[in-house]
Design a protein around this motif. Structure first.
Motif, short mmCIF file in Angstrom:
data_model
loop_
_atom_site.label_atom_id
_atom_site.label_comp_id
_atom_site.label_asym_id
_atom_site.label_seq_id
_atom_site.Cartn_x
_atom_site.Cartn_y
_atom_site.Cartn_z
N TYR A 1 -43.20 -30.70 -67.05
CA TYR A 1 -42.51 -29.78 -67.31
C TYR A 1 -40.90 -29.79 -67.20
O TYR A 1 -40.54 -30.09 -65.87
N TYR A 2 -40.31 -29.64 -68.30
CA TYR A 2 -38.86 -29.49 -68.39
C TYR A 2 -38.12 -28.21 -68.36
O TYR A 2 -38.62 -27.45 -69.40
N CYS A 3 -37.07 -27.89 -67.80
CA CYS A 3 -36.37 -26.77 -68.16
C CYS A 3 -35.09 -27.28 -68.92
O CYS A 3 -34.86 -28.50 -69.00
N ALA A 4 -34.66 -26.41 -69.82
CA ALA A 4 -33.64 -26.97 -70.77
C ALA A 4 -32.48 -25.70 -71.16
O ALA A 4 -33.17 -24.67 -71.10
N ALA A 5 -31.55 -26.11 -71.10
CA ALA A 5 -30.34 -24.82 -71.29
C ALA A 5 -29.88 -25.23 -72.96
O ALA A 5 -29.83 -25.92 -73.42
N ALA A 6 -29.62 -24.03 -73.49
CA ALA A 6 -29.12 -23.93 -74.83
C ALA A 6 -27.57 -24.40 -74.70
O ALA A 6 -26.92 -24.18 -73.72
N GLY A 7 -27.15 -24.64 -75.95
CA GLY A 7 -25.69 -25.19 -75.87
C GLY A 7 -24.84 -24.09 -76.57
O GLY A 7 -23.64 -24.24 -76.43
N ARG B 1 -24.67 -17.14 -69.28
CA ARG B 1 -24.33 -17.09 -70.70
C ARG B 1 -25.42 -17.60 -71.67
O ARG B 1 -25.32 -17.47 -72.72
N TYR B 2 -26.28 -18.29 -71.11
CA TYR B 2 -27.26 -19.17 -71.97
C TYR B 2 -28.66 -19.07 -71.83
O TYR B 2 -29.12 -18.55 -70.49
N ALA B 3 -29.28 -19.12 -72.72
CA ALA B 3 -30.73 -19.08 -72.96
C ALA B 3 -31.44 -20.28 -72.24
O ALA B 3 -30.94 -21.27 -72.33
N ILE B 4 -32.23 -19.96 -71.59
CA ILE B 4 -32.95 -21.05 -70.88
C ILE B 4 -34.56 -21.34 -71.31
O ILE B 4 -34.94 -20.24 -71.50
N GLY B 5 -34.95 -22.38 -71.41
CA GLY B 5 -36.38 -22.66 -71.95
C GLY B 5 -37.18 -23.57 -71.11
O GLY B 5 -36.80 -24.41 -70.28
N TRP B 6 -38.50 -23.47 -71.05
CA TRP B 6 -39.49 -24.58 -70.50
C TRP B 6 -40.15 -25.16 -71.62
O TRP B 6 -40.46 -24.43 -72.65
N PHE B 7 -40.17 -26.71 -71.62
CA PHE B 7 -40.71 -27.44 -72.41
C PHE B 7 -41.70 -28.31 -71.68
O PHE B 7 -41.60 -28.29 -70.20
N ARG B 8 -42.80 -28.88 -72.08
CA ARG B 8 -43.83 -29.55 -71.43
C ARG B 8 -44.16 -30.79 -72.45
O ARG B 8 -44.02 -30.72 -73.81
#
Length: 125
Positions: A94-100, A31-38
């Protein structure tokens, strides 16, 4: 709360490839968008790529367009970042992250609800 675990980082020569994986557990991952950050040493964390909850929309920062591809497999609770034609300037944690927010299209720096622990990517020249 979703828990995220990254893997796939390492040392690669310029021009090489790596595939990062982000495995999620906890609340309904799909159900959530996921992103990669660095984040490189001495620099701010930047968003690299993002994928919507259903995989239908993607975002890439200009510096990786045409080289990186983000994809998700909701059946496996996993998001991937395929990185090709790597450059020394791609060196970072590199980090992955989930939207809230459920059914979100993108993850932005201000919408992140969960972070992974990070995986190091080092590109040698």
């Amino acid at each position: 709360q979703v828990q995220l675990v990254e893997s796939g980082g390492g040392l690669v020569q310029a021009g090489g490839s790596l595939r990062l994986s982000c495995v999620a557990s906890g609340r309904a991952f799909s159900r959530y968008a996921i992103g990669w950050f660095r984040q490189a040493p001495g620099k701010e964390r930047e968003r690299v790529a993002s994928i919507s909850w259903d995989g239908g929309s993607t975002y890439y920062v200009d510096s990786v367009k045409g080289r990186f591809t983000i994809a998700r497999d909701n059946a496996k609770n996993t998001v991937y970042l395929q990185m090709n034609s790597l450059k020394p300037e791609d060196t970072a944690v590199y980090y992955c992250a989930a939207a809230g927010i459920v059914y979100s299209i993108y993850v932005t720096p201000t919408s992140v609800a969960s972070w992974g622990q990070g995986t190091q990517v080092t590109v040698s020249s």
